[in-house]
Design an enzyme around this catalytic site. Structure first.
Site, PDB file in Angstrom:
ATOM      1  N   LYS A  32      38.860  41.903  46.766  1.00  0.00           N
ATOM      2  CA  LYS A  32      38.346  41.117  45.649  1.00  0.00           C
ATOM      3  C   LYS A  32      37.741  39.833  46.193  1.00  0.00           C
ATOM      4  O   LYS A  32      38.397  39.094  46.935  1.00  0.00           O
ATOM      5  CB  LYS A  32      39.459  40.770  44.652  1.00  0.00           C
ATOM      6  N   ASP A  59      34.630  39.253  41.450  1.00  0.00           N
ATOM      7  CA  ASP A  59      35.325  38.660  40.308  1.00  0.00           C
ATOM      8  C   ASP A  59      34.629  37.357  39.904  1.00  0.00           C
ATOM      9  O   ASP A  59      35.071  36.270  40.270  1.00  0.00           O
ATOM     10  CB  ASP A  59      36.788  38.418  40.741  1.00  0.00           C
ATOM     11  N   LYS A  61      33.499  36.826  36.515  1.00  0.00           N
ATOM     12  CA  LYS A  61      33.809  36.567  35.085  1.00  0.00           C
ATOM     13  C   LYS A  61      32.613  36.003  34.313  1.00  0.00           C
ATOM     14  O   LYS A  61      32.648  34.893  33.782  1.00  0.00           O
ATOM     15  CB  LYS A  61      34.995  35.604  34.963  1.00  0.00           C
ATOM     16  N   ASP A  64      27.825  34.485  29.064  1.00  0.00           N
ATOM     17  CA  ASP A  64      26.596  33.754  28.720  1.00  0.00           C
ATOM     18  C   ASP A  64      25.890  34.535  27.621  1.00  0.00           C
ATOM     19  O   ASP A  64      26.455  35.501  27.093  1.00  0.00           O
ATOM     20  CB  ASP A  64      25.709  33.606  29.971  1.00  0.00           C
ATOM     21  N   THR A 119      45.331  34.190  31.651  1.00  0.00           N
ATOM     22  CA  THR A 119      46.782  33.957  31.556  1.00  0.00           C
ATOM     23  C   THR A 119      47.102  32.464  31.502  1.00  0.00           C
ATOM     24  O   THR A 119      48.203  32.080  31.147  1.00  0.00           O
ATOM     25  CB  THR A 119      47.525  34.619  32.732  1.00  0.00           C
ATOM     26  N   ARG A 211      48.409  36.600  47.797  1.00  0.00           N
ATOM     27  CA  ARG A 211      49.292  35.970  48.792  1.00  0.00           C
ATOM     28  C   ARG A 211      50.386  36.855  49.386  1.00  0.00           C
ATOM     29  O   ARG A 211      50.705  36.674  50.565  1.00  0.00           O
ATOM     30  CB  ARG A 211      49.878  34.669  48.208  1.00  0.00           C
TER      31      ARG A 211
HETATM   32  O1  C5P Z   1      48.039  35.441  45.338  1.00  0.00           O
HETATM   33  P1  C5P Z   1      48.175  36.270  44.090  1.00  0.00           P
HETATM   34  O2  C5P Z   1      48.725  37.668  44.342  1.00  0.00           O
HETATM   35  O3  C5P Z   1      48.916  35.539  42.990  1.00  0.00           O
HETATM   36  O4  C5P Z   1      46.661  36.463  43.621  1.00  0.00           O
HETATM   37  C1  C5P Z   1      46.327  37.108  42.436  1.00  0.00           C
HETATM   38  C2  C5P Z   1      44.838  37.124  42.259  1.00  0.00           C
HETATM   39  O5  C5P Z   1      44.553  37.605  40.959  1.00  0.00           O
HETATM   40  C3  C5P Z   1      44.158  35.759  42.372  1.00  0.00           C
HETATM   41  O6  C5P Z   1      42.851  35.964  42.902  1.00  0.00           O
HETATM   42  C4  C5P Z   1      44.106  35.294  40.937  1.00  0.00           C
HETATM   43  O7  C5P Z   1      43.030  34.415  40.693  1.00  0.00           O
HETATM   44  C5  C5P Z   1      43.882  36.620  40.198  1.00  0.00           C
HETATM   45  N1  C5P Z   1      44.321  36.610  38.805  1.00  0.00           N
HETATM   46  C6  C5P Z   1      45.616  36.330  38.419  1.00  0.00           C
HETATM   47  N2  C5P Z   1      45.959  36.346  37.091  1.00  0.00           N
HETATM   48  C7  C5P Z   1      45.043  36.619  36.159  1.00  0.00           C
HETATM   49  C8  C5P Z   1      43.742  36.918  36.524  1.00  0.00           C
HETATM   50  C9  C5P Z   1      43.401  36.897  37.870  1.00  0.00           C
HETATM   51  O8  C5P Z   1      46.469  36.081  39.260  1.00  0.00           O
HETATM   52  N3  C5P Z   1      45.398  36.686  34.905  1.00  0.00           N
END
Ligand code: C5P
Length: 232
Positions: A32, A59, A61, A64, A119, A211
């Site tokens: 991603k 990603d 998003k 417009d 979220t 992460r």
């Molecule tokens: O590091 P982590 O596993 O928390 O990363 C989750 C990824 O998913 C990040 O790129 C974050 O921006 C994305 N994301 C999220 N929650 C959402 C939408 C996207 O954690 N509701």
């Protein structure tokens, strides 16, 4: 459209991203690319990662007027990404325009999914700032239905919502779910999490993992563990 583990490459430069991806000498993860990396490095980062054999979820998003989204989606489609997204809040008309723009001359197109409510938006901010009075889970399901009506392939949602989305929009409507953590790992700033195995059981189609893989001492091992728990 099979189940897969998507690795969120939330790095701020091409160098860090490629150093990270260099570690994967076996199975090439679906990656991603988010706004930070795309705005820093431009479309060339997409071409370069694609040329290395990775599938890409871009990603960005989009949100417009329909005409602008349609034209922008045509540009992303020519970049040959495998998945991209937009905000369902842009309305059904905008989402239909996005599909038109994304569809190539031969009828193929990248997977298109919608963000329902971020979220980071809770019921209070929805009511106070956006003047939306309905309960947030109803709003999320309504936006998911709109995405389906517009012809999109699915939504981004919490793994905890995946079962309900499939109930409302059908089993073939994709759920792409972030908020995944190993049972013995750090939760960090994610509030509502699931393990890859639980996400599989509840019916997520794609998990987005950042992460737990990018910050792991052994990123390839952590990725392979996700694949084992979620797909195998
Ligand atoms: O590091 P982590 O596993 O928390 O990363 C989750 C990824 O998913 C990040 O790129 C974050 O921006 C994305 N994301 C999220 N929650 C959402 C939408 C996207 O954690 N509701």
């Amino acid at each position: 459209m099979g189940k897969d583990v998507i690795v969120a490459c939330d790095f701020d430069s091409k160098q860090k991203t490629l150093e990270f991806l260099d570690k994967f000498t076996g199975r090439k993860p679906f990656v991603k690319i988010g706004m930070e990396l795309f705005y820093a490095e431009g479309p060339s980062i997409v071409r370069e990662i694609k040329a290395r054999g990775h599938k890409i979820f871009l990603d960005l998003k989009l949100h417009d007027i329909p005409n602008t989204v349609k034209k922008s989606m045509a540009v992303l489609s020519r970049l040959d990404v495998d998945m991209t997204n937009l905000h369902a809040g842009g309305t059904v008309c905008m989402m239909q325009a996005a599909i038109e723009g994304l569809t190539r001359e031969d009828g193929t197109r990248p997977i298109l999914i919608a963000v329902t409510q971020l979220t980071s938006t809770d019921e209070e901010s929805m009511r106070k700032d956006l003047w939306i009075e309905k309960p947030i889970d109803e709003v999320v399901m309504h936006y998911a239905e709109n995405a389906k009506i517009a012809g999109l392939d699915g939504v981004v949602c919490s793994p905890l919502e995946a079962g309900k989305v499939h109930g409302v929009c059908g089993d073939n409507f994709l759920t792409v779910t972030p908020g995944v953590r190993f049972a013995d790992g750090d939760v960090g700033d994610q509030k509502r999490v699931m393990t890859p195995e639980q996400a599989k059981k509840i019916g997520s189609d794609y998990i987005v993992v950042g992460r737990p893989i990018t910050a792991a001492a052994d990123p390839v091992g952590a990725y392979e563990r996700c694949v084992r728990e979620f797909i195998d």
